[in-house]
Scaffold this motif. Structure first.
Motif, PDB file in Angstrom:
ATOM      1  N   VAL A 280       0.873  -1.308   0.422  1.00  0.00           N
ATOM      2  CA  VAL A 280      -0.278  -0.032   0.500  1.00  0.00           C
ATOM      3  C   VAL A 280       0.953   1.358  -0.167  1.00  0.00           C
ATOM      4  CG1 VAL A 280      -2.101   1.110   0.744  1.00  0.00           C
ATOM      5  CG2 VAL A 280      -1.885  -1.385   0.896  1.00  0.00           C
ATOM      6  N   HIS A 281       0.611   2.074  -0.417  1.00  0.00           N
ATOM      7  CA  HIS A 281       0.653   3.482  -0.729  1.00  0.00           C
ATOM      8  C   HIS A 281       0.270   4.927  -1.756  1.00  0.00           C
ATOM      9  CE1 HIS A 281       2.128   2.934  -4.578  1.00  0.00           C
ATOM     10  NE2 HIS A 281       3.219   2.324  -4.913  1.00  0.00           N
ATOM     11  N   GLU A 282       0.873   6.002  -1.094  1.00  0.00           N
ATOM     12  CA  GLU A 282      -0.687   7.002  -1.838  1.00  0.00           C
ATOM     13  C   GLU A 282       0.166   7.025  -2.956  1.00  0.00           C
ATOM     14  OE1 GLU A 282      -0.883  10.506   0.082  1.00  0.00           O
ATOM     15  OE2 GLU A 282      -2.083   9.242   2.356  1.00  0.00           O
ATOM     16  N   ALA A 283       1.401   7.000  -3.724  1.00  0.00           N
ATOM     17  CA  ALA A 283       1.507   7.264  -4.575  1.00  0.00           C
ATOM     18  C   ALA A 283       1.505   6.651  -5.537  1.00  0.00           C
ATOM     19  CB  ALA A 283       2.851   6.901  -5.134  1.00  0.00           C
ATOM     20  N   PRO A 284       1.050   7.178  -7.368  1.00  0.00           N
ATOM     21  CA  PRO A 284       0.123   6.067  -8.505  1.00  0.00           C
ATOM     22  C   PRO A 284       0.694   4.693  -8.550  1.00  0.00           C
ATOM     23  CG  PRO A 284       0.892   8.019  -9.464  1.00  0.00           C
ATOM     24  CD  PRO A 284       1.064   8.259  -7.724  1.00  0.00           C
ATOM     25  N   THR A 285       0.046   3.476  -8.888  1.00  0.00           N
ATOM     26  CA  THR A 285       0.429   2.007  -8.415  1.00  0.00           C
ATOM     27  C   THR A 285       1.410   1.740  -9.744  1.00  0.00           C
ATOM     28  OG1 THR A 285      -2.209   1.523  -7.494  1.00  0.00           O
ATOM     29  CG2 THR A 285      -0.834  -0.549  -8.299  1.00  0.00           C
ATOM     30  N   LEU A 286       0.875   2.160 -10.577  1.00  0.00           N
ATOM     31  CA  LEU A 286       1.789   1.795 -11.590  1.00  0.00           C
ATOM     32  C   LEU A 286       2.972   2.437 -12.017  1.00  0.00           C
ATOM     33  CD1 LEU A 286       1.430   0.686 -14.157  1.00  0.00           C
ATOM     34  CD2 LEU A 286       0.816   2.653 -15.126  1.00  0.00           C
ATOM     35  N   TYR A 287       4.185   1.519 -11.400  1.00  0.00           N
ATOM     36  CA  TYR A 287       5.371   2.149 -11.153  1.00  0.00           C
ATOM     37  C   TYR A 287       6.288   2.291 -10.565  1.00  0.00           C
ATOM     38  CZ  TYR A 287       5.179   1.992 -16.868  1.00  0.00           C
ATOM     39  OH  TYR A 287       4.636   1.423 -18.294  1.00  0.00           O
ATOM     40  N   GLY A 288       4.745   2.070  -8.812  1.00  0.00           N
ATOM     41  CA  GLY A 288       5.279   2.593  -8.075  1.00  0.00           C
ATOM     42  C   GLY A 288       5.948   2.099  -6.790  1.00  0.00           C
ATOM     43  N   THR A 289       6.562   2.132  -5.662  1.00  0.00           N
ATOM     44  CA  THR A 289       7.426   1.364  -5.088  1.00  0.00           C
ATOM     45  C   THR A 289       6.895  -0.180  -4.562  1.00  0.00           C
ATOM     46  OG1 THR A 289       8.198   3.700  -3.963  1.00  0.00           O
ATOM     47  CG2 THR A 289       8.338   1.474  -2.561  1.00  0.00           C
ATOM     48  N   GLY A 290       5.683  -0.198  -4.889  1.00  0.00           N
ATOM     49  CA  GLY A 290       4.705  -1.387  -4.639  1.00  0.00           C
ATOM     50  C   GLY A 290       5.118  -2.463  -6.033  1.00  0.00           C
ATOM     51  N   ALA A 291       5.856  -2.002  -6.352  1.00  0.00           N
ATOM     52  CA  ALA A 291       6.229  -2.890  -7.969  1.00  0.00           C
ATOM     53  C   ALA A 291       7.429  -3.266  -7.410  1.00  0.00           C
ATOM     54  CB  ALA A 291       6.006  -2.304  -9.087  1.00  0.00           C
ATOM     55  N   GLU A 292       8.229  -2.768  -7.375  1.00  0.00           N
ATOM     56  CA  GLU A 292       9.412  -3.167  -6.842  1.00  0.00           C
ATOM     57  C   GLU A 292       8.732  -3.970  -5.688  1.00  0.00           C
ATOM     58  OE1 GLU A 292      13.122  -3.907  -6.416  1.00  0.00           O
ATOM     59  OE2 GLU A 292      12.216  -2.704  -8.212  1.00  0.00           O
ATOM     60  N   VAL A 293       8.497  -3.840  -4.639  1.00  0.00           N
ATOM     61  CA  VAL A 293       8.061  -4.942  -3.427  1.00  0.00           C
ATOM     62  C   VAL A 293       7.002  -6.215  -3.828  1.00  0.00           C
ATOM     63  CG1 VAL A 293       7.222  -5.360  -1.544  1.00  0.00           C
ATOM     64  CG2 VAL A 293       8.018  -2.630  -1.627  1.00  0.00           C
ATOM     65  N   ALA A 294       6.133  -5.807  -5.158  1.00  0.00           N
ATOM     66  CA  ALA A 294       6.164  -7.238  -5.114  1.00  0.00           C
ATOM     67  C   ALA A 294       6.590  -8.188  -6.419  1.00  0.00           C
ATOM     68  CB  ALA A 294       4.997  -6.878  -6.159  1.00  0.00           C
ATOM     69  N   ALA A 295       7.317  -7.043  -7.165  1.00  0.00           N
ATOM     70  CA  ALA A 295       8.645  -8.608  -7.842  1.00  0.00           C
ATOM     71  C   ALA A 295       9.540  -9.051  -6.735  1.00  0.00           C
ATOM     72  CB  ALA A 295       9.403  -7.060  -9.385  1.00  0.00           C
ATOM     73  N   ARG A 296      10.216  -8.562  -5.787  1.00  0.00           N
ATOM     74  CA  ARG A 296      10.848  -9.175  -5.415  1.00  0.00           C
ATOM     75  C   ARG A 296      10.596 -10.296  -4.614  1.00  0.00           C
ATOM     76  NH1 ARG A 296      16.160  -5.892  -4.155  1.00  0.00           N
ATOM     77  NH2 ARG A 296      16.792  -8.399  -3.259  1.00  0.00           N
TER      78      ARG A 296
END
Length: 345
Positions: A280-296
């Motif tokens: 979860v984060h406030e920044a846009p989901t697309l290309y966000g920090t969450g994408a890096e966490v999900a990948a790792r």
């Protein structure tokens, strides 16, 4: 300032204070301990900053160490780089998140690269404080979350406290760090209160210290789903854990604290226990920090995952007008829905 001893004179003991006041206390400690620490920013002097985070520091430390600057973010950061090269430890305040972009070139092409460019001979211990995120009824350029842009840049540390205790410790650890640090402050949480131990603070990058600057923390243990958050969304994640518990679901909450470098170890250990993950984060989901966490998480926990890693964040559009910001921000219902969806796979 020593990077191993952040003990300093001043108020001690535990107090219940706001996140903004905790940062104020941390800045005061750093100014007391090291004469090379100085603060720079727009209206941070006599006014104490737009959010009053630097209130009282100009009066106590003077105009030479708490410096009101012109409205020129590139100039603020450029001057800080020069001061750091001369042995100072400047702490810059960017008044609002969206105002940081005039300084983007200074940050990403100079501040981030000087240590590497000089083959380690030069260090730039500059801290850039950035009030970020929404929830205050403001407009575009006053409510954005640009942290992923800087986390993508090698050479920068990117951190974000979620509570007063972390804010007090992490601002001192950031100032003590030999590396440049982007210190993202969740402005929507400035007035949240918590108990803060105003005693000595751990060294910034000691891997043996659970509260080191680079370490994530498990704030709530759980068995069914891991919710990973940072900054303003940590409080939301804890509310989700309470709501889910009432429905019989056990949610573990991990506060990243540091976005770059990412404490993959703590996140992975949690997901291996629960088998599910929501970021979860406030920044846009697309290309966000969450994408890096999900990948790792997918790379490290592939055989432990019982469902895909889900992300909840802002939408891929500019920050909206204040009337509809609650629809844009990832609130309790949207995160709880993601938790429920992970349980259906």
């Amino acid at each position: 300032m020593s990077t191993t001893d952040l003990t300093s004179p001043g108020t001690t003991g535990t107090q219940r204070i706001t996140l903004a006041k905790a940062i104020n206390h941390g800045l005061r400690r750093a100014l007391e301990q090291d004469p090379k620490v100085l603060l720079m920013g727009e209206d941070i002097g006599a006014l104490g900053g737009v959010f009053r985070v630097t209130d009282g520091l100009h009066k106590d430390f003077g105009a030479d160490r708490v410096v009101d600057t012109p409205l020129a973010e590139s100039g603020i950061v450029g001057t800080a780089i020069g001061l750091a090269l001369r042995g100072y430890r400047p702490v810059c305040e960017i008044q609002f998140d969206g105002f940081i972009f005039p300084a983007f070139d200074q940050i990403t092409t100079q501040l981030a690269k000087m240590h590497y460019r000089s083959r380690g001979r030069l260090s730039l211990p500059v801290v850039i404080r950035v009030p970020y995120g929404g929830g205050i009824g403001a407009i575009e350029h006053h409510s954005e979350s640009p942290e992923a842009l800087f986390a993508h840049t090698p050479g920068l540390r990117v951190v974000s406290p979620s509570n007063p205790a972390d804010a007090f410790a992490m601002i001192q650890q950031a100032i003590a760090s030999p590396d440049p640090v982007l210190f993202f402050e969740p402005k929507g949480r400035y007035w949240d209160k918590g108990d803060v131990d105003l005693g000595p603070v751990a060294a910034p990058h000691d891997p043996a210290v659970a509260t080191g600057l680079d370490r994530a923390q498990v704030l709530r243990a759980g068995t069914d789903v891991t919710v990973v958050a940072y900054g303003p969304t940590v409080a939301t994640a804890l509310k989700v854990a309470d709501a889910a518990a009432a429905e019989g679901t056990s949610v573990e909450v991990v506060d990243l604290r540091t976005i770059s470098p990412l404490d993959v170890e703590t996140v992975v250990a949690s997901v291996r226990r629960t088998g599910r993950c929501v970021v979860v984060h406030e920044a846009p989901t697309l290309y966000g920090t969450g994408a890096e966490v999900a990948a790792r998480v997918t790379e490290e926990c592939f055989y432990h995952l019982q469902a895909p890693v889900l992300r909840v964040g802002g939408f891929h559009n500019p920050y909206p007008v204040a009337k509809i910001e609650e629809d844009y921000l990832p609130g309790l219902d949207r995160v709880l829905d993601a938790v429920d969806r992970t349980l259906t796979f």
